[in-house]
Design a protein around this motif. Structure first.
Motif, PDB file in Angstrom:
ATOM      1  N   THR A  36       0.837  -1.203   0.000  1.00  0.00           N
ATOM      2  CA  THR A  36       0.000   0.000   0.000  1.00  0.00           C
ATOM      3  C   THR A  36       0.867   1.247   0.000  1.00  0.00           C
ATOM      4  O   THR A  36       1.950   1.271   0.579  1.00  0.00           O
ATOM      5  N   ASP A  38       0.529   5.580   0.561  1.00  0.00           N
ATOM      6  CA  ASP A  38      -0.212   6.797   0.887  1.00  0.00           C
ATOM      7  C   ASP A  38       0.350   7.950   0.058  1.00  0.00           C
ATOM      8  O   ASP A  38       1.549   7.995  -0.225  1.00  0.00           O
ATOM      9  N   PHE A  62      -3.834   4.985  -0.951  1.00  0.00           N
ATOM     10  CA  PHE A  62      -4.701   5.775  -0.079  1.00  0.00           C
ATOM     11  C   PHE A  62      -4.449   7.251  -0.368  1.00  0.00           C
ATOM     12  O   PHE A  62      -3.328   7.740  -0.225  1.00  0.00           O
ATOM     13  N   HIS A  96      -7.699   8.749   2.308  1.00  0.00           N
ATOM     14  CA  HIS A  96      -6.715   9.079   3.353  1.00  0.00           C
ATOM     15  C   HIS A  96      -7.128  10.393   4.032  1.00  0.00           C
ATOM     16  O   HIS A  96      -6.303  11.055   4.650  1.00  0.00           O
ATOM     17  N   HIS A 100      -5.900  15.518   4.605  1.00  0.00           N
ATOM     18  CA  HIS A 100      -4.910  14.828   5.429  1.00  0.00           C
ATOM     19  C   HIS A 100      -5.101  15.235   6.896  1.00  0.00           C
ATOM     20  O   HIS A 100      -4.235  15.828   7.532  1.00  0.00           O
ATOM     21  N   ARG A 157      -7.624   5.034   5.374  1.00  0.00           N
ATOM     22  CA  ARG A 157      -6.505   4.983   6.327  1.00  0.00           C
ATOM     23  C   ARG A 157      -6.360   6.366   6.940  1.00  0.00           C
ATOM     24  O   ARG A 157      -6.232   7.366   6.240  1.00  0.00           O
ATOM     25  N   HIS A 218       5.079   5.801   1.374  1.00  0.00           N
ATOM     26  CA  HIS A 218       4.479   7.020   0.837  1.00  0.00           C
ATOM     27  C   HIS A 218       4.961   7.273  -0.595  1.00  0.00           C
ATOM     28  O   HIS A 218       6.005   6.757  -1.012  1.00  0.00           O
TER      29      HIS A 218
END
Length: 266
Positions: A36, A38, A62, A96, A100, A157, A218
């Motif tokens: 995964t 982000d 995400f 996400h 943020h 997430r 990330h």
């Protein structure tokens, strides 16, 4: 739905996908991992996308509307072509939170403490209702549909992975299950590259990732001097392939769509 049903924890795990040519034969996987990513500064977005495509890997992304190295934001129209291409490649996508938004703690009378990193309320500490929190998660889906013509998968997430039963319930009320990551699945790409060099992070991942783990990295981090992805993504995938791992998006996990969390202890 009962409260107990809402909080049924489904412990699942992480992965990276194998190159099609090097994938383990059917039924002979040494384990399945879930890779995964982000959003972040997006400095490594193209490199990550190219690496995944080269290895025929389908990952889970995400998305938040974060400031990027281009001077725009990751869910601006300028990123539409990028996200459309990822949709066409068969990746999975979750929220996400649009701005943020960090969760800072449960508040009085059922509220949620939050601190958006971007947007009109960037840097402010606020108290939101569960409905407001849910709406923030859903904002990503609305924008993603505008950009790509496709909706998110029903997963999210929290920034920093910070949640409570109250945030999980708020998200679940609008159809989203929370996804964390495995202890070994923390890439460390947001840590100091002096204290945690890429070689150390790579070794930890290769040594400790196990069947079912969710891996998290990330798409670029502003603060890390020596970026993680250029040095580590390719050798990580290759090393896991040699161990016989197979890879999948979170859509393929047996716990997908069955509860309020798809989670593991960090």
């Amino acid at each position: 739905m009962t409260a107990s049903a809402r909080f049924t924890a489904l412990c699942i795990a992480t992965a990276l996908a194998l190159p099609a040519a090097a994938a383990a034969p059917a039924g002979q996987c040494g384990g399945t991992l879930y890779l995964t990513f982000d959003t972040g500064s997006q400095s490594q977005a193209e490199l990550i996308a190219a690496t995944l495509k080269r290895h025929a890997i389908r990952a889970t992304f995400f998305l938040a509307n974060e400031r990027t190295v281009r001077g725009d934001y990751s869910l601006d129209p300028s990123w539409a072509a990028f996200w459309k291409a990822r949709v066409a490649e068969g990746h999975a996508f979750g929220s996400h939170t649009f701005d943020h938004v960090y969760f800072t703690g449960d508040g009085a009378r059922g509220t949620l403490g939050v601190k958006p990193q971007f947007g009109a309320n960037a840097g402010r500490r606020l108290q939101w209702t569960p409905a407001q929190y849910c709406a923030e998660i859903e904002r990503v889906d609305a924008r993603f549909a505008e950009l790509t013509g496709h909706h998110l998968d029903p997963i999210w997430r929290a920034p920093g992975g910070k949640v409570s039963q109250r945030t999980i319930a708020a998200a679940h009320s609008c159809g989203y299950a929370h996804v964390g990551w495995a202890p070994a699945g923390f890439s460390g790409d947001e840590l100091s590259s002096t204290a945690f060099p890429n070689a150390v992070l790579l070794k930890k991942s290769l040594d400790k990732l196990k069947d079912g783990d969710i891996f998290m990295a990330h798409m670029g981090i502003w603060s890390r001097q020596d970026p993680w992805a250029p040095a580590n993504l390719e050798p990580l995938i290759a090393g896991l392939e040699r161990k016989g791992f197979c890879f999948a998006t979170l859509r393929e996990h047996p716990g997908f769509g069955k509860g309020a969390t798809i989670n593991v202890t960090k």
